[in-house]
Design a protein around this motif. Structure first.
Motif, short mmCIF file in Angstrom:
data_model
loop_
_atom_site.label_atom_id
_atom_site.label_comp_id
_atom_site.label_asym_id
_atom_site.label_seq_id
_atom_site.Cartn_x
_atom_site.Cartn_y
_atom_site.Cartn_z
N MET A 20 0.80 -1.22 0.00
CA MET A 20 0.00 0.00 0.00
C MET A 20 0.84 1.27 0.00
O MET A 20 0.37 2.31 -0.44
N VAL A 69 1.84 7.61 4.72
CA VAL A 69 0.56 8.13 4.20
C VAL A 69 0.78 8.94 2.92
O VAL A 69 -0.02 8.86 1.99
N MET A 72 0.93 6.44 0.29
CA MET A 72 -0.38 5.82 0.04
C MET A 72 -1.27 6.72 -0.79
O MET A 72 -2.00 6.27 -1.65
N LEU A 73 -1.24 8.02 -0.50
CA LEU A 73 -2.15 8.96 -1.16
C LEU A 73 -1.56 9.56 -2.43
O LEU A 73 -2.26 10.20 -3.20
N ASP A 83 -6.31 12.85 7.71
CA ASP A 83 -5.93 11.78 6.79
C ASP A 83 -5.03 10.76 7.48
O ASP A 83 -5.12 9.56 7.26
N ASP A 86 -7.05 8.57 9.93
CA ASP A 86 -7.81 7.64 9.11
C ASP A 86 -6.94 6.51 8.58
O ASP A 86 -7.31 5.33 8.62
N ALA A 87 -5.77 6.88 8.09
CA ALA A 87 -4.86 5.91 7.49
C ALA A 87 -4.33 4.93 8.53
O ALA A 87 -4.18 3.74 8.25
N GLY A 89 -5.88 3.92 11.19
CA GLY A 89 -6.97 2.97 11.43
C GLY A 89 -7.04 1.93 10.33
O GLY A 89 -7.16 0.73 10.58
N GLU A 90 -6.94 2.39 9.11
CA GLU A 90 -7.03 1.50 7.96
C GLU A 90 -5.83 0.54 7.90
O GLU A 90 -5.99 -0.65 7.61
N ASN A 93 -6.30 -2.10 10.49
CA ASN A 93 -7.30 -3.02 9.96
C ASN A 93 -6.69 -4.02 8.97
O ASN A 93 -6.93 -5.23 9.05
N MET A 94 -5.89 -3.51 8.06
CA MET A 94 -5.31 -4.37 7.03
C MET A 94 -4.28 -5.33 7.61
O MET A 94 -4.25 -6.50 7.25
N PRO A 115 -11.04 -0.77 14.51
CA PRO A 115 -9.87 -0.13 15.14
C PRO A 115 -10.17 1.25 15.71
O PRO A 115 -11.05 1.95 15.21
N PHE B 13 -13.84 5.12 5.14
CA PHE B 13 -12.56 5.79 5.42
C PHE B 13 -12.19 6.70 4.24
O PHE B 13 -11.96 6.21 3.13
N THR B 15 -9.49 8.18 3.71
CA THR B 15 -8.14 7.87 3.23
C THR B 15 -8.17 6.72 2.23
O THR B 15 -7.48 6.76 1.22
N VAL B 19 -6.91 6.54 -1.52
CA VAL B 19 -5.94 5.54 -1.96
C VAL B 19 -6.45 4.86 -3.23
O VAL B 19 -5.72 4.73 -4.22
N ASN B 22 -6.39 7.21 -6.13
CA ASN B 22 -5.01 7.36 -6.58
C ASN B 22 -4.58 6.18 -7.46
O ASN B 22 -3.95 6.36 -8.51
#
Lengths: 155, 126
Positions: A20, A69, A72-73, A83, A86-87, A89-90, A93-94, A115, B13, B15, B19, B22
């Motif tokens: 990611m 991040v 990622m973005l 952001d 949020d990231a 948390g994500e 999760n992953m 999370p 989310f 973000t 992602v 993107n």
């Protein structure tokens, strides 16, 4: 905590960040942590239940998470904004998802909660099982982060 | 494959939506709209022409699976291609999604290459 519980989290973390965020973190030697103080500036924590119970936290230094991040973005993030929260948390999760798949292959069926994310220097990470937890330290070109996991097989 | 198709990204989310946006940009798709849960997505689907849905499984208000069922149950939307995103490849989830008529699913984390493969599989290479 069983040593067999450590590798799935280590491998999952490397896999998620490589895929990611195009960041390849270098793992250090795992060690035992006896207090609740987070190692990083921002942490994601997620509860785990099933054949094993406990919680997983990812705790990032500001440098590490800003780089992760941004990658990622696909845009440069220079401050700890929403952001980032949020990231984190994500990502938590992953990592939990990939690790649980690996644990399932080893015979442990585990489900995860939603999370939560906490930030600020010296914030607390309260593990479901109380602790102690295992810290797997990681280094990146932009800073350090840790995986902080406390998991026990259900009796 | 028409790269101008309108793709709806559904994820709670922000973000993760960024992602995915993107990654879609990297593989040539720029006509993208977003929704933060299934209920908002359903309203968007009913009010504008959307050609492809990429939806997360776990969302408040209306989950990805509930959204999928609602789309398949609506005569105007039923044929909309639907790609489900999940954090884990639990077999029971996959079976439930296939039963509900999902076109394909993708497990997080994923690369641009994997997402492209899934889209090509659904839309064909024409």
């Amino acid at each position: 905590m069983k040593a067999a519980f450590i590798n799935p989290f280590l491998e999952a973390t490397v896999e998620v960040l490589k895929t990611m965020a195009f960041v390849e973190p270098t793992p250090g030697k795992p060690y035992l942590k006896n207090d609740n103080v987070a190692k990083g500036d921002i942490s994601g924590i997620i509860g785990l239940t099933g054949d094993a119970r406990g919680s997983l936290a990812l705790s990032f230094s500001e440098g590490a998470i800003l780089k992760i991040v941004s990658n990622m973005l696909g845009e440069a993030i220079t401050d700890m904004n929403g952001d980032i929260k949020d990231a984190v948390g994500e990502l938590t999760n992953m990592v939990s998802g990939v690790a649980r798949k690996k644990l399932e292959a080893a015979g442990y069926s585990i489900t995860a909660a939603i999370p939560t994310v906490v930030s600020g220097r010296n914030h607390s990470i309260l593990h479901v099982m109380g602790g102690p937890s295992i810290i797997i330290p990681f280094n990146t070109d932009s800073g350090a982060f840790v995986v902080d996991v406390c998991l026990a097989r259900k009796e | 494959m028409d790269k101008n198709i309108k793709i709806l990204i559904v994820d709670d989310f922000a973000t993760m939506r960024k992602v995915i946006r993107n990654i879609l940009k990297q593989i040539g798709f720029e006509n993208i709209v977003e929704a933060e849960d299934g209920a908002i997505a359903l309203r968007a689907l009913k009010s504008q022409q959307i050609d492809f849905v990429i939806a997360d499984w776990n969302m408040p208000n209306m989950t990805g699976l509930e959204l999928l069922k609602a789309v398949r149950a609506d005569a105007d939307l039923a044929k909309t291609p639907f790609l489900m995103v999940t954090a884990e490849a639990l077999q029971e989830n996959v079976i439930a999604a296939v039963k509900a008529g999902v076109n394909n699913y993708i497990v997080k984390p994923f690369t641009a290459e994997t997402l492209n493969e899934k889209i090509v599989k659904i839309l064909g290479t024409d």
